[in-house]
Design a protein around this motif. Structure first.
Motif, PDB file in Angstrom:
ATOM      1  N   ALA A  57       5.979  10.455 -15.622  1.00 47.86           N
ATOM      2  CA  ALA A  57       7.249  11.117 -15.308  1.00 47.86           C
ATOM      3  C   ALA A  57       7.740  11.909 -16.512  1.00 47.86           C
ATOM      4  CB  ALA A  57       8.291  10.095 -14.869  1.00 47.86           C
ATOM      5  N   LEU A  58       7.670  11.315 -17.694  1.00 47.58           N
ATOM      6  CA  LEU A  58       8.085  12.034 -18.899  1.00 47.58           C
ATOM      7  C   LEU A  58       7.185  13.227 -19.166  1.00 47.58           C
ATOM      8  CD1 LEU A  58       9.064   9.150 -21.338  1.00 47.58           C
ATOM      9  CD2 LEU A  58      10.583  10.776 -20.195  1.00 47.58           C
ATOM     10  N   SER A  59       5.885  13.068 -18.950  1.00 50.13           N
ATOM     11  CA  SER A  59       4.956  14.184 -19.147  1.00 50.13           C
ATOM     12  C   SER A  59       5.285  15.344 -18.203  1.00 50.13           C
ATOM     13  CB  SER A  59       3.512  13.736 -18.905  1.00 50.13           C
ATOM     14  OG  SER A  59       3.126  12.794 -19.859  1.00 50.13           O
ATOM     15  N   LEU A  69       7.890   2.642 -21.991  1.00 56.10           N
ATOM     16  CA  LEU A  69       6.722   3.501 -21.771  1.00 56.10           C
ATOM     17  C   LEU A  69       5.482   2.708 -21.363  1.00 56.10           C
ATOM     18  CD1 LEU A  69       7.193   5.979 -24.744  1.00 56.10           C
ATOM     19  CD2 LEU A  69       7.922   6.222 -22.367  1.00 56.10           C
ATOM     20  N   ALA A  70       5.654   1.424 -21.096  1.00 58.43           N
ATOM     21  CA  ALA A  70       4.511   0.579 -20.761  1.00 58.43           C
ATOM     22  C   ALA A  70       3.930   0.903 -19.379  1.00 58.43           C
ATOM     23  CB  ALA A  70       4.908  -0.889 -20.827  1.00 58.43           C
ATOM     24  N   HIS A  71       4.733   1.421 -18.494  1.00 61.26           N
ATOM     25  CA  HIS A  71       4.271   1.690 -17.125  1.00 61.26           C
ATOM     26  C   HIS A  71       3.760   3.120 -16.993  1.00 61.26           C
ATOM     27  CE1 HIS A  71       4.243   1.885 -12.758  1.00 61.26           C
ATOM     28  NE2 HIS A  71       4.320   0.572 -12.774  1.00 61.26           N
ATOM     29  N   HIS A 101      14.110   5.430  -8.543  1.00 62.83           N
ATOM     30  CA  HIS A 101      15.570   5.273  -8.488  1.00 62.83           C
ATOM     31  C   HIS A 101      16.029   3.900  -8.993  1.00 62.83           C
ATOM     32  CE1 HIS A 101      19.680   5.800  -7.183  1.00 62.83           C
ATOM     33  NE2 HIS A 101      19.599   4.682  -6.486  1.00 62.83           N
ATOM     34  N   HIS A 102      15.338   2.852  -8.581  1.00 62.13           N
ATOM     35  CA  HIS A 102      15.803   1.500  -8.885  1.00 62.13           C
ATOM     36  C   HIS A 102      15.229   0.907 -10.162  1.00 62.13           C
ATOM     37  CE1 HIS A 102      18.072   0.994  -5.218  1.00 62.13           C
ATOM     38  NE2 HIS A 102      17.065   1.523  -4.548  1.00 62.13           N
ATOM     39  N   GLU A 103      14.095   1.401 -10.614  1.00 62.77           N
ATOM     40  CA  GLU A 103      13.447   0.769 -11.755  1.00 62.77           C
ATOM     41  C   GLU A 103      13.145   1.738 -12.904  1.00 62.77           C
ATOM     42  OE1 GLU A 103       9.214  -1.414 -12.762  1.00 62.77           O
ATOM     43  OE2 GLU A 103       9.861  -1.298 -10.676  1.00 62.77           O
ATOM     44  N   HIS A 104      12.313   2.744 -12.635  1.00 60.61           N
ATOM     45  CA  HIS A 104      11.786   3.581 -13.714  1.00 60.61           C
ATOM     46  C   HIS A 104      12.836   4.479 -14.376  1.00 60.61           C
ATOM     47  CE1 HIS A 104       7.946   2.010 -12.746  1.00 60.61           C
ATOM     48  NE2 HIS A 104       7.830   2.661 -11.600  1.00 60.61           N
ATOM     49  N   LEU A 105      13.590   5.208 -13.588  1.00 63.54           N
ATOM     50  CA  LEU A 105      14.580   6.120 -14.182  1.00 63.54           C
ATOM     51  C   LEU A 105      15.707   5.368 -14.893  1.00 63.54           C
ATOM     52  CD1 LEU A 105      14.603   8.921 -11.472  1.00 63.54           C
ATOM     53  CD2 LEU A 105      13.565   8.978 -13.756  1.00 63.54           C
ATOM     54  N   LEU A 126       9.997  14.861  -8.239  1.00 60.92           N
ATOM     55  CA  LEU A 126       9.232  14.074  -9.212  1.00 60.92           C
ATOM     56  C   LEU A 126       8.371  13.035  -8.492  1.00 60.92           C
ATOM     57  CD1 LEU A 126       8.492  13.288 -12.097  1.00 60.92           C
ATOM     58  CD2 LEU A 126      10.549  11.881 -12.163  1.00 60.92           C
ATOM     59  N   ALA A 127       8.927  12.397  -7.473  1.00 60.42           N
ATOM     60  CA  ALA A 127       8.165  11.408  -6.697  1.00 60.42           C
ATOM     61  C   ALA A 127       6.957  12.055  -6.031  1.00 60.42           C
ATOM     62  CB  ALA A 127       9.060  10.745  -5.658  1.00 60.42           C
ATOM     63  N   ALA A 128       7.139  13.246  -5.488  1.00 71.53           N
ATOM     64  CA  ALA A 128       6.024  13.951  -4.852  1.00 71.53           C
ATOM     65  C   ALA A 128       4.937  14.294  -5.871  1.00 71.53           C
ATOM     66  CB  ALA A 128       6.530  15.216  -4.163  1.00 71.53           C
ATOM     67  N   LEU A 129       5.343  14.733  -7.036  1.00 71.99           N
ATOM     68  CA  LEU A 129       4.368  15.057  -8.084  1.00 71.99           C
ATOM     69  C   LEU A 129       3.635  13.807  -8.562  1.00 71.99           C
ATOM     70  CD1 LEU A 129       6.494  17.639 -10.102  1.00 71.99           C
ATOM     71  CD2 LEU A 129       4.428  18.123  -8.778  1.00 71.99           C
TER      72      LEU A 129
END
Length: 115
Positions: free
Chosen positions: A39-41, A31-33, A77-81, A54-57
């Motif tokens: 995204a969770l919110s 949750l540091a980023h 796709h590569h990092e956050h999710l 989600l990316a658009a939002l």
């Protein structure tokens, strides 16, 4: 014998505390980023959601550092999710791009509030 049982009990307590602390640190790292927290919110408000949406939002959100939806989608796709999935916050289908909360919404809110 009594002393040994006390020592064993103390070792068990320290091990349990250490495991809890390690899990808390890992979750805090997930949750540091800003993008992961946002995204969770967003997922708390509208779930399930596709990666592209989600990316658009996130791109439209002024608290997220970047406003390029394509770049955000790639980092999602590569990092956050994958990071959120590894910490069991979300379930992410890499092929379809569908994202759903894995944890109960109250647990996600509590985690977000603690950061």
């Amino acid at each position: 014998m009594v002393v040994w049982s006390t020592v064993e009990a103390l070792v068990a307590v320290v091990a349990a505390v250490d495991e809890t602390v390690v899990h808390a640190l890992h979750s805090a790292g997930a949750l540091a980023h800003t993008a992961r927290r946002r995204a969770l919110s967003i997922l708390l408000e509208r779930e399930p959601l596709g990666r592209e949406r989600l990316a658009a939002l996130l791109a439209a959100d002024e608290t997220v550092p970047h406003d390029d939806a394509e770049r955000i989608e790639l980092t999602l796709h590569h990092e956050h999710l994958p990071r959120l999935e590894a910490e069991l916050f979300v379930e992410y289908d890499h092929r379809s791009g569908d994202i759903v909360l894995w944890k109960e919404p109250d647990a996600v809110r509590e985690s977000l509030e603690s950061v």
